[in-house]
Design a protein around this motif. Structure first.
Motif, PDB file in Angstrom:
ATOM      1  N   ALA A 169       0.825  -1.212   0.000  1.00  0.00           N
ATOM      2  CA  ALA A 169       0.000   0.000   0.000  1.00  0.00           C
ATOM      3  C   ALA A 169       0.859   1.262   0.000  1.00  0.00           C
ATOM      4  O   ALA A 169       0.565   2.217  -0.722  1.00  0.00           O
ATOM      5  N   LEU A 170       1.907   1.257   0.801  1.00  0.00           N
ATOM      6  CA  LEU A 170       2.769   2.435   0.908  1.00  0.00           C
ATOM      7  C   LEU A 170       3.551   2.696  -0.374  1.00  0.00           C
ATOM      8  O   LEU A 170       3.757   3.846  -0.758  1.00  0.00           O
ATOM      9  N   SER A 171       3.959   1.629  -1.051  1.00  0.00           N
ATOM     10  CA  SER A 171       4.773   1.782  -2.256  1.00  0.00           C
ATOM     11  C   SER A 171       3.948   1.855  -3.534  1.00  0.00           C
ATOM     12  O   SER A 171       4.459   2.254  -4.579  1.00  0.00           O
ATOM     13  N   GLY A 172       2.688   1.435  -3.452  1.00  0.00           N
ATOM     14  CA  GLY A 172       1.838   1.468  -4.640  1.00  0.00           C
ATOM     15  C   GLY A 172       2.049   0.280  -5.570  1.00  0.00           C
ATOM     16  O   GLY A 172       1.654   0.332  -6.736  1.00  0.00           O
ATOM     17  N   VAL A 173       2.676  -0.783  -5.085  1.00  0.00           N
ATOM     18  CA  VAL A 173       2.828  -2.001  -5.879  1.00  0.00           C
ATOM     19  C   VAL A 173       2.028  -3.112  -5.194  1.00  0.00           C
ATOM     20  O   VAL A 173       1.651  -2.984  -4.032  1.00  0.00           O
ATOM     21  N   SER A 174       1.785  -4.196  -5.890  1.00  0.00           N
ATOM     22  CA  SER A 174       0.956  -5.263  -5.317  1.00  0.00           C
ATOM     23  C   SER A 174       1.728  -6.087  -4.290  1.00  0.00           C
ATOM     24  O   SER A 174       2.965  -6.146  -4.314  1.00  0.00           O
ATOM     25  N   ALA A 175       0.985  -6.740  -3.402  1.00  0.00           N
ATOM     26  CA  ALA A 175       1.600  -7.634  -2.418  1.00  0.00           C
ATOM     27  C   ALA A 175       2.303  -8.788  -3.127  1.00  0.00           C
ATOM     28  O   ALA A 175       3.349  -9.256  -2.675  1.00  0.00           O
ATOM     29  N   ARG A 176       1.753  -9.235  -4.238  1.00  0.00           N
ATOM     30  CA  ARG A 176       2.404 -10.293  -5.025  1.00  0.00           C
ATOM     31  C   ARG A 176       3.755  -9.821  -5.543  1.00  0.00           C
ATOM     32  O   ARG A 176       4.727 -10.585  -5.561  1.00  0.00           O
ATOM     33  N   THR A 177       3.843  -8.564  -5.953  1.00  0.00           N
ATOM     34  CA  THR A 177       5.126  -8.015  -6.405  1.00  0.00           C
ATOM     35  C   THR A 177       6.127  -7.998  -5.254  1.00  0.00           C
ATOM     36  O   THR A 177       7.299  -8.339  -5.435  1.00  0.00           O
ATOM     37  N   ILE A 178       5.665  -7.633  -4.057  1.00  0.00           N
ATOM     38  CA  ILE A 178       6.539  -7.657  -2.877  1.00  0.00           C
ATOM     39  C   ILE A 178       7.038  -9.085  -2.649  1.00  0.00           C
ATOM     40  O   ILE A 178       8.229  -9.304  -2.410  1.00  0.00           O
ATOM     41  N   ASP A 179       6.148 -10.076  -2.747  1.00  0.00           N
ATOM     42  CA  ASP A 179       6.550 -11.482  -2.613  1.00  0.00           C
ATOM     43  C   ASP A 179       7.622 -11.847  -3.640  1.00  0.00           C
ATOM     44  O   ASP A 179       8.608 -12.499  -3.310  1.00  0.00           O
ATOM     45  N   ASN A 180       7.408 -11.417  -4.892  1.00  0.00           N
ATOM     46  CA  ASN A 180       8.383 -11.711  -5.955  1.00  0.00           C
ATOM     47  C   ASN A 180       9.728 -11.043  -5.686  1.00  0.00           C
ATOM     48  O   ASN A 180      10.778 -11.636  -5.947  1.00  0.00           O
ATOM     49  N   LEU A 181       9.699  -9.831  -5.165  1.00  0.00           N
ATOM     50  CA  LEU A 181      10.949  -9.135  -4.851  1.00  0.00           C
ATOM     51  C   LEU A 181      11.693  -9.851  -3.731  1.00  0.00           C
ATOM     52  O   LEU A 181      12.905 -10.056  -3.806  1.00  0.00           O
ATOM     53  N   GLU A 182      10.966 -10.228  -2.692  1.00  0.00           N
ATOM     54  CA  GLU A 182      11.597 -10.866  -1.537  1.00  0.00           C
ATOM     55  C   GLU A 182      12.135 -12.255  -1.866  1.00  0.00           C
ATOM     56  O   GLU A 182      13.149 -12.673  -1.306  1.00  0.00           O
ATOM     57  N   SER A 183      11.474 -12.968  -2.765  1.00  0.00           N
ATOM     58  CA  SER A 183      11.949 -14.298  -3.154  1.00  0.00           C
ATOM     59  C   SER A 183      12.940 -14.221  -4.319  1.00  0.00           C
ATOM     60  O   SER A 183      13.488 -15.246  -4.722  1.00  0.00           O
ATOM     61  N   GLU A 184      13.131 -13.019  -4.834  1.00  0.00           N
ATOM     62  CA  GLU A 184      14.024 -12.764  -5.972  1.00  0.00           C
ATOM     63  C   GLU A 184      13.613 -13.603  -7.182  1.00  0.00           C
ATOM     64  O   GLU A 184      14.442 -14.076  -7.953  1.00  0.00           O
ATOM     65  N   ALA A 185      12.287 -13.766  -7.340  1.00  0.00           N
ATOM     66  CA  ALA A 185      11.741 -14.539  -8.442  1.00  0.00           C
ATOM     67  C   ALA A 185      11.855 -13.802  -9.777  1.00  0.00           C
ATOM     68  O   ALA A 185      11.929 -14.441 -10.819  1.00  0.00           O
ATOM     69  N   ARG A 186      11.858 -12.481  -9.710  1.00  0.00           N
ATOM     70  CA  ARG A 186      11.926 -11.667 -10.929  1.00  0.00           C
ATOM     71  C   ARG A 186      12.797 -10.442 -10.681  1.00  0.00           C
ATOM     72  O   ARG A 186      12.915  -9.979  -9.550  1.00  0.00           O
TER      73      ARG A 186
END
Length: 79
Positions: free
Chosen positions: A24-41
């Motif tokens: 919410a604070l960054s304006g990106v989806s929670a799924r995107t946060i998951d992808n960033l944290e798992s370094e999936a993309r």
């Protein structure tokens, strides 16, 4: 330098922030946060900037220091 997935998770933990709150604070989806944290993309630059901006008000991302044998890190910013 864009923070690593573990740095993003550590920053959220230090700030006691959920994935949904960071999304919410960054304006990106929670799924995107998951992808960033798992370094999936590899994120696009706009996503990198949005996430870093949302977190950098409370933390500082530290680069690796091979001379000291340290990897990348994160620390709280004095308020």
């Amino acid at each position: 330098m864009f923070p690593t997935g573990p740095q993003i998770r550590a920053a959220r933990a230090l700030l006691n922030m959920s994935r949904d709150e960071l999304a919410a604070l960054s304006g990106v989806s929670a799924r995107t946060i998951d992808n960033l944290e798992s370094e999936a993309r590899t994120p696009i630059q706009a996503t990198q900037i949005a996430v870093m901006s949302a977190l950098m008000s409370g933390v500082e991302f530290l680069p690796p220091d091979p001379k000291l044998g340290r990897g990348p890190g994160v620390c709280l910013v004095a308020r």
